[in-house]
Design a protein around this motif. Sequence first.
Motif, mmCIF file in Angstrom:
data_model
loop_
_atom_site.group_PDB
_atom_site.id
_atom_site.type_symbol
_atom_site.label_atom_id
_atom_site.label_comp_id
_atom_site.label_asym_id
_atom_site.label_seq_id
_atom_site.Cartn_x
_atom_site.Cartn_y
_atom_site.Cartn_z
ATOM 1 N N ILE A 1 -30.763 7.490 102.795
ATOM 2 C CA ILE A 1 -30.850 8.488 103.857
ATOM 3 C C ILE A 1 -29.434 8.900 104.210
ATOM 4 N N THR A 2 -29.136 10.195 104.075
ATOM 5 C CA THR A 2 -27.800 10.681 104.404
ATOM 6 C C THR A 2 -27.877 11.775 105.456
ATOM 7 N N PHE A 3 -26.759 11.953 106.137
ATOM 8 C CA PHE A 3 -26.640 12.955 107.186
ATOM 9 C C PHE A 3 -25.364 13.762 106.953
ATOM 10 N N GLY A 4 -25.501 15.076 106.768
ATOM 11 C CA GLY A 4 -24.336 15.934 106.624
ATOM 12 C C GLY A 4 -23.456 15.584 105.443
ATOM 13 N N ALA A 5 -24.060 15.155 104.345
ATOM 14 C CA ALA A 5 -23.279 14.735 103.176
ATOM 15 C C ALA A 5 -22.966 15.915 102.271
ATOM 16 N N PRO A 6 -21.760 15.946 101.711
ATOM 17 C CA PRO A 6 -21.470 16.968 100.706
ATOM 18 C C PRO A 6 -22.240 16.668 99.429
ATOM 19 N N ARG A 7 -22.352 17.652 98.572
ATOM 20 C CA ARG A 7 -23.058 17.487 97.300
ATOM 21 C C ARG A 7 -22.284 16.519 96.413
ATOM 22 N N ALA A 8 -22.991 15.594 95.804
ATOM 23 C CA ALA A 8 -22.330 14.511 95.067
ATOM 24 C C ALA A 8 -22.234 14.744 93.568
ATOM 25 N N GLY A 9 -22.881 15.755 93.034
ATOM 26 C CA GLY A 9 -22.824 15.943 91.585
ATOM 27 C C GLY A 9 -23.438 17.253 91.143
ATOM 28 N N ASN A 10 -23.424 17.468 89.828
ATOM 29 C CA ASN A 10 -23.978 18.701 89.270
ATOM 30 C C ASN A 10 -25.499 18.575 89.111
ATOM 31 N N GLN A 11 -26.108 19.587 88.475
ATOM 32 C CA GLN A 11 -27.565 19.586 88.358
ATOM 33 C C GLN A 11 -28.066 18.430 87.491
ATOM 34 N N ALA A 12 -27.320 18.058 86.466
ATOM 35 C CA ALA A 12 -27.719 16.913 85.637
ATOM 36 C C ALA A 12 -27.723 15.634 86.472
ATOM 37 N N PHE A 13 -26.721 15.467 87.333
ATOM 38 C CA PHE A 13 -26.700 14.295 88.219
ATOM 39 C C PHE A 13 -27.887 14.327 89.177
ATOM 40 N N GLN A 14 -28.201 15.506 89.702
ATOM 41 C CA GLN A 14 -29.335 15.637 90.620
ATOM 42 C C GLN A 14 -30.615 15.126 89.960
ATOM 43 N N HIS A 15 -30.877 15.563 88.720
ATOM 44 C CA HIS A 15 -32.097 15.141 88.026
ATOM 45 C C HIS A 15 -32.069 13.638 87.721
ATOM 46 N N TRP A 16 -30.920 13.123 87.331
ATOM 47 C CA TRP A 16 -30.772 11.700 87.040
ATOM 48 C C TRP A 16 -31.014 10.870 88.302
ATOM 49 N N HIS A 17 -30.359 11.267 89.401
ATOM 50 C CA HIS A 17 -30.531 10.580 90.689
ATOM 51 C C HIS A 17 -31.995 10.603 91.124
ATOM 52 N N ASP A 18 -32.606 11.785 91.075
ATOM 53 C CA ASP A 18 -33.984 11.921 91.548
ATOM 54 C C ASP A 18 -34.958 11.093 90.717
ATOM 55 N N GLY A 19 -34.653 10.862 89.438
ATOM 56 C CA GLY A 19 -35.486 10.008 88.602
ATOM 57 C C GLY A 19 -35.328 8.527 88.921
#
Length: 144
Positions: free
Chosen positions: A34-52
């Motif tokens: 759970i994050t609050f006001g966090a900057p984006r941590a990665g590109n779209q490939a990271f997003q998909h990897w993280h979400d998996g």
Amino acid sequence: YITGHSLGGAVATLCATDLQQRGFVAPHVRLGLITFGAPRAGNQAFQHWHDGLVRFSFHFDNLGDPVPKTPCGDYWPPGHKISMPNDRILTSAQRFMNMLSASCFGVKPTQHMMSEYIRRLAVAQPISQLPQWVHYAVSGERYE
């Protein structure tokens, strides 16, 4: 749960992904982020990897807070985003701070303060009016 605000939220995102990837979380344990006001941590490939890897991942964003919109470019916010509307009546001191900061730096600091995130959570809508995935988060069921 791993949590963080601002840069701590980006670090928490990287930490949760790393812990899950390296197998430091037992299969029967649901790692929560759970994050609050966090900057984006990665590109779209990271997003998909993280979400998996991190299925219980929620990112709170105050509308008007510029930090979650950075960095610009090919960066994507992972997890489920919860945007909270701006319903605050600012004091004259807060309005002055916003005016000064907006004219000098183009940002409004009161929108990014953790106290503002807490305040907005306290006046949030009833759980029955929130999106369906919030019900999964509260009930502990796996959200697909």
